[in-house]
Design a protein around this motif. Sequence first.
Motif, PDB file in Angstrom:
ATOM      1  N   GLY A  28      -7.647  -6.132   6.356  1.00 45.34           N
ATOM      2  CA  GLY A  28      -7.432  -7.116   5.303  1.00 45.34           C
ATOM      3  C   GLY A  28      -8.232  -6.802   4.048  1.00 45.34           C
ATOM      4  N   SER A  29      -9.486  -6.370   4.237  1.00 45.69           N
ATOM      5  CA  SER A  29     -10.336  -6.023   3.091  1.00 45.69           C
ATOM      6  C   SER A  29      -9.790  -4.815   2.350  1.00 45.69           C
ATOM      7  CB  SER A  29     -11.763  -5.743   3.568  1.00 45.69           C
ATOM      8  OG  SER A  29     -12.323  -6.873   4.188  1.00 45.69           O
ATOM      9  N   LYS A  30      -9.259  -3.849   3.094  1.00 48.73           N
ATOM     10  CA  LYS A  30      -8.715  -2.638   2.465  1.00 48.73           C
ATOM     11  C   LYS A  30      -7.459  -2.941   1.657  1.00 48.73           C
ATOM     12  CE  LYS A  30     -10.454   0.977   5.561  1.00 48.73           C
ATOM     13  NZ  LYS A  30     -10.085   2.019   6.552  1.00 48.73           N
ATOM     14  N   ILE A  31      -6.766  -4.017   2.003  1.00 54.43           N
ATOM     15  CA  ILE A  31      -5.574  -4.413   1.243  1.00 54.43           C
ATOM     16  C   ILE A  31      -5.945  -5.335   0.090  1.00 54.43           C
ATOM     17  CG2 ILE A  31      -3.415  -5.716   1.346  1.00 54.43           C
ATOM     18  CD1 ILE A  31      -3.165  -4.789   4.279  1.00 54.43           C
ATOM     19  N   MET A  32      -6.770  -6.356   0.385  1.00 47.54           N
ATOM     20  CA  MET A  32      -7.033  -7.397  -0.617  1.00 47.54           C
ATOM     21  C   MET A  32      -7.985  -6.949  -1.723  1.00 47.54           C
ATOM     22  SD  MET A  32      -7.080 -11.014   1.456  1.00 47.54           S
ATOM     23  CE  MET A  32      -8.107 -10.471   2.814  1.00 47.54           C
ATOM     24  N   MET A  33      -8.991  -6.148  -1.412  1.00 49.10           N
ATOM     25  CA  MET A  33      -9.930  -5.734  -2.461  1.00 49.10           C
ATOM     26  C   MET A  33      -9.259  -4.853  -3.528  1.00 49.10           C
ATOM     27  SD  MET A  33     -12.693  -7.338  -2.122  1.00 49.10           S
ATOM     28  CE  MET A  33     -13.787  -6.436  -3.230  1.00 49.10           C
ATOM     29  N   PRO A  34      -8.459  -3.827  -3.148  1.00 50.49           N
ATOM     30  CA  PRO A  34      -7.726  -3.083  -4.193  1.00 50.49           C
ATOM     31  C   PRO A  34      -6.763  -3.978  -4.982  1.00 50.49           C
ATOM     32  CG  PRO A  34      -7.783  -1.807  -2.166  1.00 50.49           C
ATOM     33  CD  PRO A  34      -8.313  -3.180  -1.826  1.00 50.49           C
ATOM     34  N   LEU A  35      -6.091  -4.920  -4.277  1.00 49.16           N
ATOM     35  CA  LEU A  35      -5.203  -5.856  -4.983  1.00 49.16           C
ATOM     36  C   LEU A  35      -5.984  -6.693  -5.980  1.00 49.16           C
ATOM     37  CD1 LEU A  35      -2.674  -7.339  -2.377  1.00 49.16           C
ATOM     38  CD2 LEU A  35      -2.148  -6.077  -4.480  1.00 49.16           C
ATOM     39  N   LEU A  36      -7.158  -7.138  -5.563  1.00 47.38           N
ATOM     40  CA  LEU A  36      -8.008  -7.942  -6.444  1.00 47.38           C
ATOM     41  C   LEU A  36      -8.336  -7.175  -7.723  1.00 47.38           C
ATOM     42  CD1 LEU A  36     -10.904 -10.230  -5.385  1.00 47.38           C
ATOM     43  CD2 LEU A  36     -11.370  -8.509  -7.114  1.00 47.38           C
ATOM     44  N   PHE A  37      -8.716  -5.900  -7.569  1.00 50.80           N
ATOM     45  CA  PHE A  37      -9.046  -5.100  -8.751  1.00 50.80           C
ATOM     46  C   PHE A  37      -7.803  -4.834  -9.599  1.00 50.80           C
ATOM     47  CE2 PHE A  37     -13.181  -4.094  -6.888  1.00 50.80           C
ATOM     48  CZ  PHE A  37     -13.962  -4.063  -8.033  1.00 50.80           C
ATOM     49  N   LEU A  38      -6.653  -4.651  -8.960  1.00 49.18           N
ATOM     50  CA  LEU A  38      -5.413  -4.446  -9.714  1.00 49.18           C
ATOM     51  C   LEU A  38      -5.102  -5.678 -10.558  1.00 49.18           C
ATOM     52  CD1 LEU A  38      -2.842  -2.845 -10.360  1.00 49.18           C
ATOM     53  CD2 LEU A  38      -1.793  -3.868  -8.315  1.00 49.18           C
ATOM     54  N   PHE A  39      -5.211  -6.864  -9.951  1.00 51.05           N
ATOM     55  CA  PHE A  39      -4.972  -8.102 -10.679  1.00 51.05           C
ATOM     56  C   PHE A  39      -5.946  -8.240 -11.843  1.00 51.05           C
ATOM     57  CE2 PHE A  39      -3.268 -10.259  -6.576  1.00 51.05           C
ATOM     58  CZ  PHE A  39      -2.038  -9.633  -6.776  1.00 51.05           C
ATOM     59  N   ILE A  40      -7.211  -7.922 -11.593  1.00 53.87           N
ATOM     60  CA  ILE A  40      -8.225  -8.040 -12.645  1.00 53.87           C
ATOM     61  C   ILE A  40      -7.903  -7.128 -13.819  1.00 53.87           C
ATOM     62  CG2 ILE A  40     -10.622  -7.461 -13.220  1.00 53.87           C
ATOM     63  CD1 ILE A  40     -11.495  -8.607 -10.599  1.00 53.87           C
ATOM     64  N   LEU A  41      -7.556  -5.880 -13.529  1.00 55.30           N
ATOM     65  CA  LEU A  41      -7.300  -4.908 -14.603  1.00 55.30           C
ATOM     66  C   LEU A  41      -6.077  -5.312 -15.426  1.00 55.30           C
ATOM     67  CD1 LEU A  41      -8.055  -1.544 -12.755  1.00 55.30           C
ATOM     68  CD2 LEU A  41      -9.474  -2.725 -14.445  1.00 55.30           C
ATOM     69  N   VAL A  42      -5.050  -5.841 -14.769  1.00 59.28           N
ATOM     70  CA  VAL A  42      -3.865  -6.320 -15.505  1.00 59.28           C
ATOM     71  C   VAL A  42      -4.258  -7.449 -16.448  1.00 59.28           C
ATOM     72  CG1 VAL A  42      -1.661  -7.530 -15.273  1.00 59.28           C
ATOM     73  CG2 VAL A  42      -2.190  -5.619 -13.761  1.00 59.28           C
ATOM     74  N   LEU A  43      -5.053  -8.382 -15.937  1.00 58.96           N
ATOM     75  CA  LEU A  43      -5.466  -9.534 -16.740  1.00 58.96           C
ATOM     76  C   LEU A  43      -6.404  -9.132 -17.873  1.00 58.96           C
ATOM     77  CD1 LEU A  43      -6.025 -12.138 -13.885  1.00 58.96           C
ATOM     78  CD2 LEU A  43      -4.211 -12.165 -15.599  1.00 58.96           C
ATOM     79  N   VAL A  44      -7.306  -8.180 -17.609  1.00 61.69           N
ATOM     80  CA  VAL A  44      -8.205  -7.706 -18.667  1.00 61.69           C
ATOM     81  C   VAL A  44      -7.393  -7.087 -19.799  1.00 61.69           C
ATOM     82  CG1 VAL A  44      -9.949  -5.976 -19.251  1.00 61.69           C
ATOM     83  CG2 VAL A  44     -10.246  -7.391 -17.220  1.00 61.69           C
ATOM     84  N   GLY A  45      -6.392  -6.278 -19.431  1.00 61.12           N
ATOM     85  CA  GLY A  45      -5.545  -5.660 -20.448  1.00 61.12           C
ATOM     86  C   GLY A  45      -4.842  -6.696 -21.308  1.00 61.12           C
ATOM     87  N   CYS A  46      -4.304  -7.728 -20.665  1.00 58.28           N
ATOM     88  CA  CYS A  46      -3.622  -8.798 -21.414  1.00 58.28           C
ATOM     89  C   CYS A  46      -4.605  -9.563 -22.292  1.00 58.28           C
ATOM     90  CB  CYS A  46      -2.944  -9.765 -20.452  1.00 58.28           C
ATOM     91  SG  CYS A  46      -1.535  -9.084 -19.561  1.00 58.28           S
TER      92      CYS A  46
END
Length: 450
Positions: free
Chosen positions: A166-184
Amino acid sequence: MFASKVGAILAAAGSAVGLGNVWRFPTETGEHGGAAFILIYVLFMLLLGVPIMVTEFAIGRHGGKDVSDAFEKMSGGKKGWRWMGLIPVVSGFLVLSYYAVVAGWTLYYAFEALVNGFVGKTAEQFKDDFNTFSSDSLHPVFWTTLIIALTCGIVALGVQRGIERGSKIMMPLLFLFILVLVGCSLSLPNAHLGLQFLFQPDFSKVDSSVILSAMGQAFFSLSVGLGCLCTYACYFRKDVDLMKDGLSVAGIDTLVALLSGLIIFPAVYSIPGLSPDAGPSLVFVTLPNVFQQVFGSMPWLAYVFSLVFYLLLVMAALTSSISMLEMSAAYFHNSFRLPRPFAAVLVSVVCVVLSMFCSWSFGDWSDVKILGMNFFDLFDFLVAKFIMPIGGMLMCVFLGWVVDKQVLRAELTNNGTIRSPLYPLYRFIIRYFAPICILLIFANELGWGK
Protein backbone atom coordinates in the motif's frame (compact mmCIF):
# COMPACT_ATOMS: atom_id res chain seq x y z
CA MET A 1 9.10 -8.06 7.98
CA PHE A 2 9.33 -5.49 5.18
CA ALA A 3 10.63 -7.13 2.03
CA SER A 4 12.82 -4.21 0.96
CA LYS A 5 14.59 -1.13 2.30
CA VAL A 6 12.53 1.08 -0.01
CA GLY A 7 9.35 -0.45 1.37
CA ALA A 8 10.49 0.24 4.93
CA ILE A 9 11.32 3.88 4.14
CA LEU A 10 8.04 4.49 2.29
CA ALA A 11 5.99 2.87 5.05
CA ALA A 12 7.71 4.93 7.76
CA ALA A 13 7.41 8.07 5.63
CA GLY A 14 3.73 7.30 5.08
CA SER A 15 3.28 7.09 8.84
CA ALA A 16 4.91 10.49 9.29
CA VAL A 17 3.30 12.18 6.27
CA GLY A 18 -0.30 12.95 7.10
CA LEU A 19 -2.90 15.68 7.09
CA GLY A 20 -0.62 17.71 9.36
CA ASN A 21 1.82 18.20 6.49
CA VAL A 22 -0.86 19.62 4.21
CA TRP A 23 -2.91 21.28 6.94
CA ARG A 24 -0.93 22.11 10.07
CA PHE A 25 2.40 23.03 8.45
CA PRO A 26 1.03 25.73 6.09
CA THR A 27 -1.13 27.05 8.93
CA GLU A 28 1.81 27.21 11.34
CA THR A 29 3.94 28.84 8.65
CA GLY A 30 1.21 31.37 7.93
CA GLU A 31 0.77 32.23 11.59
CA HIS A 32 4.50 32.64 12.28
CA GLY A 33 5.80 34.70 9.42
CA GLY A 34 6.74 32.30 6.63
CA ALA A 35 10.31 31.53 5.61
CA ALA A 36 12.00 32.35 8.92
CA PHE A 37 9.73 29.79 10.60
CA ILE A 38 10.63 27.19 7.95
CA LEU A 39 14.37 27.60 8.52
CA ILE A 40 13.98 27.13 12.27
CA TYR A 41 11.66 24.19 11.66
CA VAL A 42 14.21 22.43 9.43
CA LEU A 43 16.92 22.98 12.07
CA PHE A 44 14.78 21.37 14.79
CA MET A 45 13.79 18.58 12.41
CA LEU A 46 17.48 17.64 12.20
CA LEU A 47 18.37 18.22 15.86
CA LEU A 48 15.20 16.95 17.50
CA GLY A 49 12.83 15.10 15.18
CA VAL A 50 15.32 12.77 13.51
CA PRO A 51 17.12 11.69 16.72
CA ILE A 52 13.82 10.82 18.43
CA MET A 53 12.68 8.97 15.30
CA VAL A 54 15.93 6.97 15.28
CA THR A 55 15.31 6.21 18.97
CA GLU A 56 11.95 4.65 18.08
CA PHE A 57 13.57 2.75 15.19
CA ALA A 58 16.27 1.33 17.47
CA ILE A 59 13.80 0.18 20.15
CA GLY A 60 11.42 -1.40 17.63
CA ARG A 61 13.99 -3.26 15.58
CA HIS A 62 15.78 -4.56 18.67
CA GLY A 63 12.44 -5.86 19.97
CA GLY A 64 11.87 -7.91 16.83
CA LYS A 65 8.32 -8.74 15.83
CA ASP A 66 6.61 -7.49 18.97
CA VAL A 67 6.89 -3.97 20.38
CA SER A 68 5.05 -5.01 23.56
CA ASP A 69 8.20 -6.48 25.10
CA ALA A 70 10.79 -4.48 23.10
CA PHE A 71 11.57 -2.20 26.05
CA GLU A 72 12.10 -5.07 28.48
CA LYS A 73 14.29 -6.89 25.96
CA MET A 74 16.45 -3.86 25.18
CA SER A 75 16.83 -2.92 28.86
CA GLY A 76 18.37 -6.29 29.59
CA GLY A 77 15.33 -7.77 31.30
CA LYS A 78 14.22 -4.84 33.50
CA LYS A 79 10.53 -5.67 33.76
CA GLY A 80 9.57 -2.19 34.96
CA TRP A 81 9.91 -0.94 31.37
CA ARG A 82 7.58 -3.53 29.85
CA TRP A 83 4.55 -1.29 30.36
CA MET A 84 6.03 1.16 27.84
CA GLY A 85 4.97 -1.31 25.18
CA LEU A 86 1.37 -0.32 25.89
CA ILE A 87 1.93 3.25 24.62
CA PRO A 88 1.43 2.23 20.95
CA VAL A 89 -1.70 0.26 21.87
CA VAL A 90 -3.40 3.15 23.67
CA SER A 91 -2.14 5.66 21.10
CA GLY A 92 -3.54 3.62 18.22
CA PHE A 93 -7.08 3.60 19.61
CA LEU A 94 -7.11 7.27 20.63
CA VAL A 95 -5.42 8.78 17.58
CA LEU A 96 -7.29 6.81 14.93
CA SER A 97 -10.64 7.51 16.61
CA TYR A 98 -10.44 11.27 16.14
CA TYR A 99 -8.04 11.41 13.18
CA ALA A 100 -10.46 9.26 11.16
CA VAL A 101 -13.16 11.90 11.62
CA VAL A 102 -11.08 14.50 9.76
CA ALA A 103 -9.88 11.84 7.30
CA GLY A 104 -13.56 11.08 6.64
CA TRP A 105 -14.15 14.74 5.87
CA THR A 106 -11.39 14.61 3.24
CA LEU A 107 -12.95 11.52 1.67
CA TYR A 108 -16.34 13.24 1.53
CA TYR A 109 -14.82 16.34 -0.06
CA ALA A 110 -13.01 14.15 -2.60
CA PHE A 111 -16.40 12.64 -3.50
CA GLU A 112 -17.95 16.11 -3.75
CA ALA A 113 -15.13 17.17 -6.07
CA LEU A 114 -15.61 14.01 -8.15
CA VAL A 115 -19.32 14.74 -8.73
CA ASN A 116 -18.53 18.43 -9.38
CA GLY A 117 -20.38 19.50 -6.24
CA PHE A 118 -18.44 22.75 -5.76
CA VAL A 119 -19.66 24.51 -8.91
CA GLY A 120 -21.53 27.77 -8.49
CA LYS A 121 -21.19 28.05 -4.72
CA THR A 122 -20.34 31.28 -2.93
CA ALA A 123 -17.88 31.67 -0.06
CA GLU A 124 -20.74 31.77 2.43
CA GLN A 125 -22.26 28.61 0.97
CA PHE A 126 -18.99 26.72 1.38
CA LYS A 127 -18.91 27.75 5.02
CA ASP A 128 -22.54 26.80 5.61
CA ASP A 129 -22.11 23.48 3.79
CA PHE A 130 -19.14 22.49 5.92
CA ASN A 131 -20.88 23.44 9.16
CA THR A 132 -24.00 21.52 8.12
CA PHE A 133 -22.02 18.45 7.07
CA SER A 134 -19.67 18.29 10.08
CA SER A 135 -22.53 18.72 12.57
CA ASP A 136 -24.76 16.07 11.00
CA SER A 137 -25.37 12.92 13.07
CA LEU A 138 -25.00 10.30 10.33
CA HIS A 139 -23.32 11.71 7.22
CA PRO A 140 -19.79 12.23 8.66
CA VAL A 141 -20.02 8.92 10.54
CA PHE A 142 -20.52 7.10 7.22
CA TRP A 143 -17.36 8.61 5.70
CA THR A 144 -15.38 8.07 8.90
CA THR A 145 -16.42 4.42 8.97
CA LEU A 146 -15.46 4.07 5.30
CA ILE A 147 -11.95 5.45 5.88
CA ILE A 148 -11.46 3.08 8.84
CA ALA A 149 -12.74 0.17 6.73
CA LEU A 150 -10.22 0.99 3.96
CA THR A 151 -7.46 1.17 6.57
CA CYS A 152 -8.57 -2.12 8.11
CA GLY A 153 -8.50 -3.87 4.74
CA ILE A 154 -4.89 -2.85 4.13
CA VAL A 155 -3.67 -3.76 7.63
CA ALA A 156 -5.50 -7.11 7.54
CA LEU A 157 -3.49 -8.14 4.46
CA GLY A 158 -0.29 -8.12 6.51
CA VAL A 159 3.02 -6.27 6.55
CA GLN A 160 4.26 -7.08 3.05
CA ARG A 161 1.01 -7.58 1.09
CA GLY A 162 -0.86 -4.80 2.89
CA ILE A 163 1.23 -2.09 4.57
CA GLU A 164 4.33 -2.24 2.36
CA ARG A 165 2.49 -2.72 -0.92
CA GLY A 166 0.00 0.00 0.00
CA SER A 167 2.82 2.41 0.85
CA LYS A 168 4.58 1.67 -2.45
CA ILE A 169 1.39 2.60 -4.31
CA MET A 170 0.08 5.50 -2.23
CA MET A 171 3.31 7.41 -1.57
CA PRO A 172 4.24 7.78 -5.30
CA LEU A 173 0.59 8.72 -5.99
CA LEU A 174 0.77 11.31 -3.24
CA PHE A 175 3.86 12.90 -4.80
CA LEU A 176 2.27 12.78 -8.26
CA PHE A 177 -0.80 14.61 -6.95
CA ILE A 178 1.39 17.17 -5.19
CA LEU A 179 3.49 17.90 -8.29
CA VAL A 180 0.38 18.35 -10.46
CA LEU A 181 -1.08 20.77 -7.93
CA VAL A 182 2.20 22.68 -7.50
CA GLY A 183 2.37 23.15 -11.27
CA CYS A 184 -1.19 24.50 -11.37
CA SER A 185 -0.70 26.71 -8.33
CA LEU A 186 2.54 28.28 -9.60
CA SER A 187 0.78 29.26 -12.82
CA LEU A 188 -1.63 31.56 -10.95
CA PRO A 189 -1.33 35.36 -11.43
CA ASN A 190 -0.13 36.21 -7.91
CA ALA A 191 1.92 33.07 -7.30
CA HIS A 192 5.02 35.22 -6.74
CA LEU A 193 3.43 36.68 -3.59
CA GLY A 194 2.97 33.19 -2.19
CA LEU A 195 6.57 32.28 -3.04
CA GLN A 196 7.80 35.47 -1.45
CA PHE A 197 5.87 34.72 1.73
CA LEU A 198 7.15 31.14 1.78
CA PHE A 199 10.82 31.67 0.96
CA GLN A 200 11.78 35.24 1.93
CA PRO A 201 12.81 35.19 5.61
CA ASP A 202 11.75 37.99 7.91
CA PHE A 203 13.77 37.39 11.05
CA SER A 204 12.25 40.44 12.73
CA LYS A 205 9.19 38.28 13.38
CA VAL A 206 11.19 35.59 15.16
CA ASP A 207 10.56 35.46 18.89
CA SER A 208 10.30 32.75 21.52
CA SER A 209 6.79 31.75 20.40
CA VAL A 210 7.96 31.20 16.81
CA ILE A 211 10.90 29.09 18.01
CA LEU A 212 8.68 26.99 20.25
CA SER A 213 6.12 26.53 17.47
CA ALA A 214 8.82 25.44 15.01
CA MET A 215 10.18 23.05 17.63
CA GLY A 216 6.71 21.63 18.23
CA GLN A 217 6.00 21.29 14.50
CA ALA A 218 9.24 19.32 13.98
CA PHE A 219 8.25 17.04 16.85
CA PHE A 220 4.59 16.51 15.91
CA SER A 221 5.17 16.30 12.16
CA LEU A 222 7.04 12.99 12.43
CA SER A 223 4.46 11.49 14.81
CA VAL A 224 7.21 10.58 17.27
CA GLY A 225 6.37 9.54 20.81
CA LEU A 226 3.25 7.60 19.81
CA GLY A 227 5.03 4.34 19.07
CA CYS A 228 3.89 3.94 15.44
CA LEU A 229 7.46 4.25 14.16
CA CYS A 230 8.55 1.89 16.90
CA THR A 231 5.94 -0.61 15.70
CA TYR A 232 7.01 -0.32 12.06
CA ALA A 233 10.68 -0.72 13.05
CA CYS A 234 9.83 -4.18 14.41
CA TYR A 235 9.52 -5.16 10.74
CA PHE A 236 12.86 -3.61 9.66
CA ARG A 237 15.56 -5.91 8.35
CA LYS A 238 18.80 -6.07 10.31
CA ASP A 239 20.78 -4.45 7.46
CA VAL A 240 18.71 -1.22 7.53
CA ASP A 241 20.82 1.84 8.39
CA LEU A 242 18.61 3.50 11.02
CA MET A 243 20.36 6.89 10.89
CA LYS A 244 20.26 7.06 7.11
CA ASP A 245 16.65 5.93 6.90
CA GLY A 246 15.67 8.39 9.63
CA LEU A 247 17.11 11.23 7.55
CA SER A 248 15.32 9.89 4.45
CA VAL A 249 11.96 9.78 6.22
CA ALA A 250 12.46 13.28 7.65
CA GLY A 251 13.46 14.53 4.20
CA ILE A 252 10.32 13.12 2.59
CA ASP A 253 8.15 14.51 5.38
CA THR A 254 9.69 17.99 5.08
CA LEU A 255 9.49 17.94 1.28
CA VAL A 256 5.77 17.14 1.38
CA ALA A 257 5.22 19.98 3.86
CA LEU A 258 7.12 22.50 1.71
CA LEU A 259 5.38 21.40 -1.50
CA SER A 260 2.04 21.73 0.29
CA GLY A 261 2.99 25.32 1.01
CA LEU A 262 3.70 25.78 -2.71
CA ILE A 263 0.16 24.59 -3.40
CA ILE A 264 -1.69 26.59 -0.78
CA PHE A 265 0.03 29.98 -0.55
CA PRO A 266 0.03 30.93 -4.27
CA ALA A 267 -3.66 29.91 -4.41
CA VAL A 268 -4.57 31.93 -1.32
CA TYR A 269 -2.68 35.00 -2.53
CA SER A 270 -4.54 34.85 -5.85
CA ILE A 271 -7.69 36.21 -4.21
CA PRO A 272 -7.36 39.56 -2.41
CA GLY A 273 -8.34 39.61 1.24
CA LEU A 274 -7.62 35.97 2.05
CA SER A 275 -5.16 35.15 4.82
CA PRO A 276 -2.61 32.29 4.79
CA ASP A 277 -3.13 31.78 8.53
CA ALA A 278 -6.84 30.95 8.27
CA GLY A 279 -6.33 27.71 10.20
CA PRO A 280 -8.19 24.42 9.59
CA SER A 281 -11.02 26.18 7.77
CA LEU A 282 -8.43 26.84 5.05
CA VAL A 283 -8.79 23.27 3.78
CA PHE A 284 -12.55 22.78 3.90
CA VAL A 285 -13.94 26.30 3.48
CA THR A 286 -11.39 28.68 1.97
CA LEU A 287 -9.66 26.47 -0.61
CA PRO A 288 -12.80 25.06 -2.31
CA ASN A 289 -13.88 28.66 -2.79
CA VAL A 290 -10.42 29.63 -4.05
CA PHE A 291 -10.41 26.84 -6.63
CA GLN A 292 -13.77 27.95 -8.03
CA GLN A 293 -12.91 31.66 -8.13
CA VAL A 294 -9.38 31.35 -9.48
CA PHE A 295 -10.28 28.85 -12.19
CA GLY A 296 -13.79 30.16 -12.79
CA SER A 297 -13.10 30.87 -16.47
CA MET A 298 -11.79 27.31 -16.92
CA PRO A 299 -14.29 24.97 -15.19
CA TRP A 300 -12.39 21.83 -16.21
CA LEU A 301 -9.26 23.12 -14.44
CA ALA A 302 -11.24 23.95 -11.30
CA TYR A 303 -12.63 20.42 -11.40
CA VAL A 304 -9.19 18.79 -11.80
CA PHE A 305 -7.54 20.99 -9.18
CA SER A 306 -10.27 20.33 -6.60
CA LEU A 307 -10.38 16.58 -7.23
CA VAL A 308 -6.62 16.07 -7.16
CA PHE A 309 -6.24 18.21 -4.03
CA TYR A 310 -8.75 16.19 -2.02
CA LEU A 311 -7.41 12.90 -3.37
CA LEU A 312 -4.03 14.10 -2.07
CA LEU A 313 -5.57 14.64 1.36
CA VAL A 314 -7.13 11.17 1.28
CA MET A 315 -3.76 9.57 0.40
CA ALA A 316 -2.04 11.49 3.20
CA ALA A 317 -4.77 10.50 5.66
CA LEU A 318 -4.66 6.82 4.69
CA THR A 319 -0.89 6.42 4.91
CA SER A 320 -1.03 7.73 8.48
CA SER A 321 -4.19 5.91 9.56
CA ILE A 322 -2.62 2.60 8.50
CA SER A 323 0.18 3.05 11.03
CA MET A 324 -2.32 4.09 13.72
CA LEU A 325 -4.40 0.95 13.27
CA GLU A 326 -1.30 -1.24 13.02
CA MET A 327 -0.07 -0.07 16.44
CA SER A 328 -3.03 -1.62 18.25
CA ALA A 329 -3.71 -4.49 15.86
CA ALA A 330 -0.09 -5.72 16.06
CA TYR A 331 -0.36 -5.94 19.85
CA PHE A 332 -3.45 -8.17 19.77
CA HIS A 333 -2.01 -10.20 16.90
CA ASN A 334 1.30 -10.90 18.65
CA SER A 335 0.38 -10.91 22.33
CA PHE A 336 -2.91 -12.83 22.11
CA ARG A 337 -2.11 -14.83 18.97
CA LEU A 338 -5.21 -13.52 17.22
CA PRO A 339 -5.26 -13.88 13.42
CA ARG A 340 -4.14 -10.61 11.88
CA PRO A 341 -7.44 -9.99 10.01
CA PHE A 342 -9.43 -10.58 13.21
CA ALA A 343 -7.14 -8.28 15.23
CA ALA A 344 -7.49 -5.55 12.57
CA VAL A 345 -11.29 -5.86 12.53
CA LEU A 346 -11.48 -5.89 16.34
CA VAL A 347 -9.51 -2.66 16.66
CA SER A 348 -11.42 -1.09 13.78
CA VAL A 349 -14.82 -1.79 15.35
CA VAL A 350 -13.74 -0.19 18.63
CA CYS A 351 -12.33 2.83 16.75
CA VAL A 352 -15.55 3.22 14.74
CA VAL A 353 -17.54 3.40 17.98
CA LEU A 354 -15.13 5.90 19.54
CA SER A 355 -15.03 7.95 16.33
CA MET A 356 -18.81 8.32 16.46
CA PHE A 357 -18.53 10.19 19.75
CA CYS A 358 -15.74 12.33 18.27
CA SER A 359 -17.83 13.10 15.18
CA TRP A 360 -20.90 13.95 17.25
CA SER A 361 -18.75 16.47 19.14
CA PHE A 362 -19.42 18.83 16.23
CA GLY A 363 -23.17 18.34 16.42
CA ASP A 364 -25.58 16.62 18.77
CA TRP A 365 -23.01 16.03 21.51
CA SER A 366 -21.24 19.38 21.31
CA ASP A 367 -22.51 20.27 24.78
CA VAL A 368 -21.29 17.01 26.36
CA LYS A 369 -18.06 17.92 28.15
CA ILE A 370 -15.39 15.90 29.94
CA LEU A 371 -12.80 18.06 31.72
CA GLY A 372 -14.43 20.97 29.89
CA MET A 373 -13.85 19.42 26.44
CA ASN A 374 -15.92 17.49 23.93
CA PHE A 375 -14.78 13.99 22.91
CA PHE A 376 -12.83 15.14 19.83
CA ASP A 377 -10.94 17.83 21.72
CA LEU A 378 -10.37 15.51 24.68
CA PHE A 379 -8.77 12.80 22.52
CA ASP A 380 -6.65 15.39 20.72
CA PHE A 381 -5.66 16.93 24.07
CA LEU A 382 -4.61 13.59 25.56
CA VAL A 383 -2.55 12.63 22.52
CA ALA A 384 -0.90 15.93 21.59
CA LYS A 385 -0.46 17.39 25.05
CA PHE A 386 0.42 14.24 27.01
CA ILE A 387 1.01 10.96 25.20
CA MET A 388 3.32 12.30 22.48
CA PRO A 389 5.61 14.49 24.64
CA ILE A 390 5.65 12.05 27.58
CA GLY A 391 6.18 9.08 25.25
CA GLY A 392 9.00 10.89 23.44
CA MET A 393 10.58 11.90 26.75
CA LEU A 394 10.46 8.39 28.17
CA MET A 395 11.95 6.91 25.00
CA CYS A 396 14.86 9.36 25.18
CA VAL A 397 15.41 8.63 28.87
CA PHE A 398 15.19 4.90 28.19
CA LEU A 399 17.71 4.84 25.34
CA GLY A 400 19.94 7.57 26.76
CA TRP A 401 20.16 6.47 30.39
CA VAL A 402 18.79 2.92 30.82
CA VAL A 403 19.96 0.92 27.82
CA ASP A 404 23.59 -0.20 27.89
CA LYS A 405 25.54 2.07 25.55
CA GLN A 406 27.15 -0.92 23.85
CA VAL A 407 23.71 -2.31 23.02
CA LEU A 408 22.69 1.06 21.58
CA ARG A 409 25.88 1.42 19.56
CA ALA A 410 25.49 -2.12 18.19
CA GLU A 411 21.91 -1.34 17.10
CA LEU A 412 22.83 1.91 15.35
CA THR A 413 25.91 0.46 13.63
CA ASN A 414 24.29 -2.89 12.76
CA ASN A 415 26.77 -4.67 15.04
CA GLY A 416 29.70 -2.68 13.68
CA THR A 417 29.03 -3.34 10.00
CA ILE A 418 28.35 0.33 9.16
CA ARG A 419 30.07 3.54 10.22
CA SER A 420 28.11 5.92 12.40
CA PRO A 421 30.14 9.13 12.81
CA LEU A 422 27.08 10.94 14.19
CA TYR A 423 26.65 8.48 17.05
CA PRO A 424 28.32 10.71 19.73
CA LEU A 425 26.16 13.67 18.70
CA TYR A 426 23.07 11.47 18.64
CA ARG A 427 23.74 10.14 22.14
CA PHE A 428 24.26 13.67 23.49
CA ILE A 429 21.00 14.84 21.90
CA ILE A 430 18.82 12.06 23.29
CA ARG A 431 20.37 12.32 26.76
CA TYR A 432 20.30 16.10 27.17
CA PHE A 433 19.06 18.24 24.28
CA ALA A 434 15.92 16.32 23.28
CA PRO A 435 14.50 15.96 26.82
CA ILE A 436 14.91 19.71 27.41
CA CYS A 437 13.21 20.51 24.08
CA ILE A 438 10.35 18.12 24.85
CA LEU A 439 9.86 19.75 28.25
CA LEU A 440 9.62 23.14 26.53
CA ILE A 441 7.13 21.74 23.98
CA PHE A 442 5.11 20.17 26.80
CA ALA A 443 4.98 23.45 28.70
CA ASN A 444 4.14 25.44 25.57
CA GLU A 445 1.31 23.08 24.54
CA LEU A 446 -0.22 23.35 28.01
CA GLY A 447 0.10 27.12 27.90
CA TRP A 448 2.42 27.43 30.87
CA GLY A 449 4.23 30.75 31.06
CA LYS A 450 1.78 32.49 28.72
